[in-house]
Design an enzyme around this catalytic site. Structure first.
Site, short mmCIF file in Angstrom:
data_model
loop_
_atom_site.label_atom_id
_atom_site.label_comp_id
_atom_site.label_asym_id
_atom_site.label_seq_id
_atom_site.Cartn_x
_atom_site.Cartn_y
_atom_site.Cartn_z
N LYS A 136 -52.63 8.25 -64.53
CA LYS A 136 -51.78 9.26 -63.89
C LYS A 136 -51.03 8.66 -62.70
O LYS A 136 -50.25 7.73 -62.88
CB LYS A 136 -52.64 10.46 -63.48
N ARG A 183 -64.78 -9.70 -70.42
CA ARG A 183 -65.35 -8.36 -70.37
C ARG A 183 -66.09 -8.13 -69.06
O ARG A 183 -66.08 -7.04 -68.50
CB ARG A 183 -66.32 -8.13 -71.55
N TYR A 211 -60.85 18.61 -65.77
CA TYR A 211 -60.05 18.05 -66.85
C TYR A 211 -60.70 18.39 -68.19
O TYR A 211 -61.91 18.28 -68.35
CB TYR A 211 -59.94 16.54 -66.64
#
Length: 409
Positions: A221, A67, A119
């Protein structure tokens, strides 16, 4: 001497057409030095281990727990930092996880000034989640710098800009905003300027070089570019802020998986090649749409018709595959048009090799309140295209076929 082989390549109508020096070479190689590893792999391995052996208690050689850090993630972060023109990078489990990580550097009583057209997920997160924790949000037109300036407050700690904006393709003057912020807070704690670079990618725009404190991208994206990874990334030159973000990755936990980091690194290796074709195709489609009698407006910053075309030419090295246009009629016509497409898929998201089309008012931006959608120009006849890397004549033929079905030519 560096010889550009790009000029005039993709139909640009301005001089500032060369990409950042060495970008393609850095995209292909950075972060993948075979000498990092004893067995000299050309492609960085996927390190799936969640934990790492320590020679003595509390003395991890490099990593202790995935992590907090992971070899595959580090390779990807090193590459993105280089491409953004930055020193440091933090990868996250999604673009919104990157947004959340940045907001977690704030506290109750702080104020975020955000551009009005962003967005849909960012709008939803700021106004329906962050605002519940005592952080104030103001949304303002980023094209009006004086109005933007008037909305700055003494408790403003973060400026959030997205350029080009999603989906109305506004261009925010990054350097202009930075200059205003520095003057307004001279001698005081200066708010962090965050620039969402998702629509441009570092291939076409480097916010850090324009003075932004952080550049954020939805890796989902263009950076990954293959529609098979959900990730985000934050780049910065500020070591103190980077250390705060790496602490939050460990403390809050929005880390990406090693496998996703591997896929995203593989994707970014061809970013420069893909972006060139996205640009070529979107300009071809945009110019064709401008001539269509059933289109009242095309919004593409690479076209001279865009109201901020000159700013776009100064700030950007080129343009991605994103554009929006307004079709004659309303929701009924727009829906039939989208249903009639064969190559463009009716789907949310953007930036993959494939072409996508959507209706923001009921899809990506459905969570934006109707009155706000009306204010920023997201009508039921505004269609957003993510133009892929297919043959441009095939994409145009697909659009023409859909127009003919809608208007029964």
């Amino acid at each position: 001497a560096v010889v550009s082989t790009q000029s005039g390549h993709y139909g640009r109508d301005f001089d500032n057409s060369s990409p950042f020096v060495n970008f393609g070479t850095d995209a292909a190689h950075h972060g993948s030095d075979p000498d990092k590893w004893d067995f000299k792999p050309i492609v960085p391995p996927i390190s799936l281990s969640t934990t790492f052996k320590q020679p003595a208690p509390g003395q991890p050689p490099v990593y202790d727990y995935s992590r907090a850090g992971n070899p595959t993630r580090t390779a990807f972060e090193e590459c993105i930092a280089k491409l953004e023109g930055g020193k440091y990078c933090v990868a996250t489990s999604s673009g919104l996880a990157a947004t959340m990580l940045l907001v977690n550097t704030l506290k109750a009583g702080d104020h975020i000034l955000c551009c009005d057209d962003v967005y849909g997920g960012t709008n939803r997160y700021f106004n329906r989640v962050v605002s519940n924790f005592g952080i104030e949000i103001t949304m303002c037109d980023p094209t009006d710098l004086e109005k933007f300036k008037s909305n700055l407050r003494d408790n403003t700690t973060m400026i959030w800009i997205e350029t080009p904006t999603n989906p109305t393709m506004k261009i925010c003057d990054i350097a202009g905003v930075v200059e205003i912020v520095k003057k307004r807070y001279e001698g005081k704690q200066v708010p962090k300027v965050i620039a969402d670079n998702t629509f441009s990618t570092p291939y076409f725009q480097r916010p850090l070089e324009l003075g932004a404190d952080c550049s954020i991208n939805s890796v989902t994206k263009y950076i990954n570019g293959h529609t098979d990874v959900v990730m985000g990334v934050i780049s910065t030159n500020n070591k103190e802020f980077y250390d705060k973000l790496t602490f939050l990755i460990m403390a809050v936990g929005p880390c990406p998986s090693p496998f996703d980091c591997y896929l995203a690194l593989r994707g970014v290796r061809t970013l420069h090649l893909r972006m060139r074709q996205h640009e070529t195709n979107s300009l071809a489609v945009g110019r064709w749409l401008e001539k269509h009698p059933r289109v009242s407006k095309v919004i593409h910053p690479g076209l001279p018709s865009h109201p901020q075309h000159e700013l776009a030419k100064r700030q950007m090295k080129g343009f991605s595959g994103m554009l929006s246009f307004i079709i004659d009629g309303g929701k009924e016509e727009a829906t039939l048009f989208l249903q009639s497409l064969k190559i463009f898929a009716l789907a949310e998201s953007l930036g993959g090799y494939e072409s996508l089309a959507e209706l923001p008012s009921v899809m990506t931006h459905a969570s934006v309140p109707p009155e706000q959608r009306k204010l920023i120009g997201i009508s039921d006849s505004l269609i957003r295209l993510s133009v892929g890397i297919e043959e441009p004549e095939d994409l145009i033929a697909d659009l023409e076929r859909a127009f003919n079905i809608v208007y029964k030519k």
